[in-house]
Design a protein around this motif. Sequence first.
Motif, short mmCIF file in Angstrom:
data_model
loop_
_atom_site.label_atom_id
_atom_site.label_comp_id
_atom_site.label_asym_id
_atom_site.label_seq_id
_atom_site.Cartn_x
_atom_site.Cartn_y
_atom_site.Cartn_z
N GLU A 313 88.99 -3.09 -2.88
CA GLU A 313 88.82 -2.04 -3.30
C GLU A 313 90.12 -0.95 -4.52
O GLU A 313 89.88 -1.14 -4.96
N SER A 314 91.28 -1.71 -3.32
CA SER A 314 92.69 -1.37 -4.33
C SER A 314 92.40 -2.57 -5.12
O SER A 314 93.47 -1.98 -6.16
N VAL A 315 92.60 -3.43 -5.41
CA VAL A 315 92.79 -4.60 -6.09
C VAL A 315 91.97 -3.85 -7.40
O VAL A 315 92.50 -4.27 -8.69
N ASP A 363 101.23 1.46 -3.89
CA ASP A 363 100.38 2.62 -3.85
C ASP A 363 99.03 3.03 -3.65
O ASP A 363 98.69 4.33 -2.73
N VAL A 364 98.48 2.27 -4.24
CA VAL A 364 97.23 2.99 -4.77
C VAL A 364 96.26 2.12 -3.42
O VAL A 364 95.78 3.21 -3.08
N SER A 365 96.79 0.97 -3.16
CA SER A 365 96.25 0.68 -1.55
C SER A 365 96.38 1.47 -0.64
O SER A 365 95.58 1.98 0.20
N ARG A 366 97.46 2.13 -0.74
CA ARG A 366 97.92 3.01 0.87
C ARG A 366 96.54 4.20 0.68
O ARG A 366 96.55 4.36 1.59
N GLU A 367 96.60 5.09 -0.19
CA GLU A 367 96.01 5.88 -0.46
C GLU A 367 94.24 5.42 -0.13
O GLU A 367 93.16 6.55 0.28
N ILE A 368 93.88 4.43 -0.51
CA ILE A 368 93.01 3.80 -0.27
C ILE A 368 92.46 3.75 1.25
O ILE A 368 91.68 4.39 1.77
N ILE A 369 93.19 2.48 1.58
CA ILE A 369 93.32 3.08 3.29
C ILE A 369 93.22 3.81 4.16
O ILE A 369 92.92 3.96 4.71
N ALA A 370 94.24 5.15 3.60
CA ALA A 370 94.52 6.32 4.39
C ALA A 370 92.69 6.81 3.75
O ALA A 370 92.26 7.70 5.51
N ALA A 371 92.39 6.47 3.48
CA ALA A 371 90.94 7.85 3.19
C ALA A 371 89.71 6.31 3.91
O ALA A 371 88.59 7.52 4.52
N ASP A 376 85.59 1.96 10.26
CA ASP A 376 85.56 1.27 8.48
C ASP A 376 87.09 0.07 8.64
O ASP A 376 87.00 -0.95 8.49
N CYS A 377 87.86 0.58 9.47
CA CYS A 377 89.28 -0.33 9.38
C CYS A 377 89.26 -0.72 10.28
O CYS A 377 89.68 -2.16 9.66
N ALA A 378 88.21 -0.82 11.44
CA ALA A 378 88.39 -1.45 12.94
C ALA A 378 87.42 -3.26 12.20
O ALA A 378 87.48 -4.27 12.28
N GLN A 379 86.12 -2.84 11.07
CA GLN A 379 85.34 -3.58 11.03
C GLN A 379 85.98 -4.70 9.95
O GLN A 379 86.00 -5.54 10.02
N ARG A 380 87.04 -3.89 8.91
CA ARG A 380 87.26 -4.48 7.77
C ARG A 380 88.58 -5.94 8.48
O ARG A 380 88.74 -6.94 8.06
N ASP A 420 101.28 4.62 4.98
CA ASP A 420 101.94 3.82 5.54
C ASP A 420 101.49 2.36 5.50
O ASP A 420 102.44 1.32 5.86
N VAL A 421 100.10 2.54 5.00
CA VAL A 421 99.77 0.34 5.48
C VAL A 421 98.99 0.30 4.09
O VAL A 421 97.77 1.19 3.11
N ALA A 422 99.42 -0.70 3.21
CA ALA A 422 98.63 -1.31 2.18
C ALA A 422 98.20 -2.74 1.96
O ALA A 422 96.83 -2.71 1.35
N LYS A 423 98.06 -2.85 3.63
CA LYS A 423 97.16 -4.34 3.50
C LYS A 423 97.38 -4.43 4.89
O LYS A 423 98.24 -3.83 5.76
#
Length: 550
Positions: A313-315, A363-371, A376-380, A420-423
């Motif tokens: 989604e970030s890319v 920056d874009v990716s940090r926002e996306i991961i924060a949401a 979802d994070c664990a699965q990804r 604080d995390v983008a990847k």
Amino acid sequence: MDNNKLAELIFPNIKGTAAELEDQFPKRNLPDGAYVTRFAPSPTGYMHIGGLYAAMISRKLAEQTKGIFYLRIEDTDRKREVEGGVNEIIQSLAGYGIAFDEGPFSGSEKKYGPYKQSERKEIYQACVKELIRKGFAYPCFCTSEELDQIRAEQEGKKVDTGYYGEYASCRSLTYKEIEDKIKAGIPYVIRLKSPGSSKNRIMYSDPIRKNIEMPENIMDLVLLKSDGMPTYHFAHVVDDHFMRTNLVVRGDEWMASYPVHKQMFDICGFEAPAYLHISPIMKMDGTAKRKLSKRKDPEAAVSYYLEQGFPAESVKEYLLTIANSNYEEWHAKNPDLNEGEFHLSIKKLPSSGALFDMAKLTDVSREIIAAFSVEDCAQRIRVWAGKYEPDLYQFIEDHREQFHQTIQLWKVSGKKIRKDVAKWSELMTMFDYLYLPQEKFEKKVSYEIEEKFGKEQLKEAVTAYKQDLFLNAENWFDQMKELGETMGYCPNVKEYKKNPQDYKGSIADLCSMIRIAVTGHKNSPDLHTIMSVLGEEIVQKRLESFLTQL
Ligand code: GLU
């Protein structure tokens, strides 16, 4: 020369005609304004970020207009082909939510296929046979040495180099000469007999570039190579016509070939599609702008983003901001809408190379991961680790619950949502102490020791705590305070700040030293939870190894 006779001499076994192909691949029945676009990579296993960008634009334009987006594999150069390359392309695009309506995969309707150029030999040959009949193509037997000679002569005369006009010696071969050479088994290619003149100019326009004047093509370019396979130019014309593409979205390095392509469409009697030559993605190299290069820039490869664990989604979202500069504004106004609902405007595509900005993507990716939710994070992360981080994957498989706890800990520590995390690789570097096997941890760790802690003090604190970790105690922190008090650490931080001279430090300092010994880092989520996740045995090993390395 009897062109029909020549066509039969060269292609005795090709019975199909262009007219039959017209019937076999009729115009598509689509709503007005629907775009038929395609992605046409070579199966080299390497995908450039510019390829993903072009595919995303093509897919969106087809989708927005209820058209068709298909995959065509340009595999006429078998030497460059990599095993599994096609699957790799399909999979990596699928990872970015880019699916094809048609293509060389099961489940696709084969109406306009085959979708691999290597399986379309007869189609190209039928079209070339027709061009020979019409007098627009001929066999050329020149060797590479002869071509070098022609080139040297042209360079000497300071005229355009290439196979054309008076230099195109095979243009004037007689039927008999051609027949003899073919019978003697001399290899040959089929060339275009260009009807162009160097006096003529043609105009090129597309929605982002207007009225560009170019010289008409005069070169007798190769249509079919000696193995009977087409060149890119000819395959483009035949395939995009019979697959009924009406908008060719491709890199602007192809724009200079437009006169060749337009001429070929004309002499074949095909209507040329509309073109959209998109600008490349650039980067700053010192003070100069240049294209992202496959050789020099790891971030030019789509695989880089997958390996690093940037969510797709970030890319995608970042590429959309490059494609249409109003995307961000739209997104800010419609935070709940998915990028799929954004209407991509062709006119707003950049007409010159856009700079790729890693800080912006971050920056874009940090926002996306924060949401993303904890689940979802664990699965990804699990899926990502399964492909790129075997140690982490093993840890997740063996400690599902602890892993989940770790993510939870990261997500909810502090009052604000963390950004604080983008990847995923970044997150996992922050938490590598949780999953690295002891040996690897020891090799990798670089303790972030604060200056205020002396070596003796660290040794004393860690040795004392090591005697009894009381990890399972419900009141772990109270016990920690007690231990601290016996050693001269104030159990109350405020109290300590008032009279620092009376103590060795505060309970916070004691915990800090243990944290460094266990994790290597001076910051981590709640220390007790971290140690519970690790378990007593590993914590003991960590303390032990810290003491020996001190
Ligand atoms: N196979 C060509 C390339 O990868 C495709 C260009 C096009 O889209 O026509 O550059």
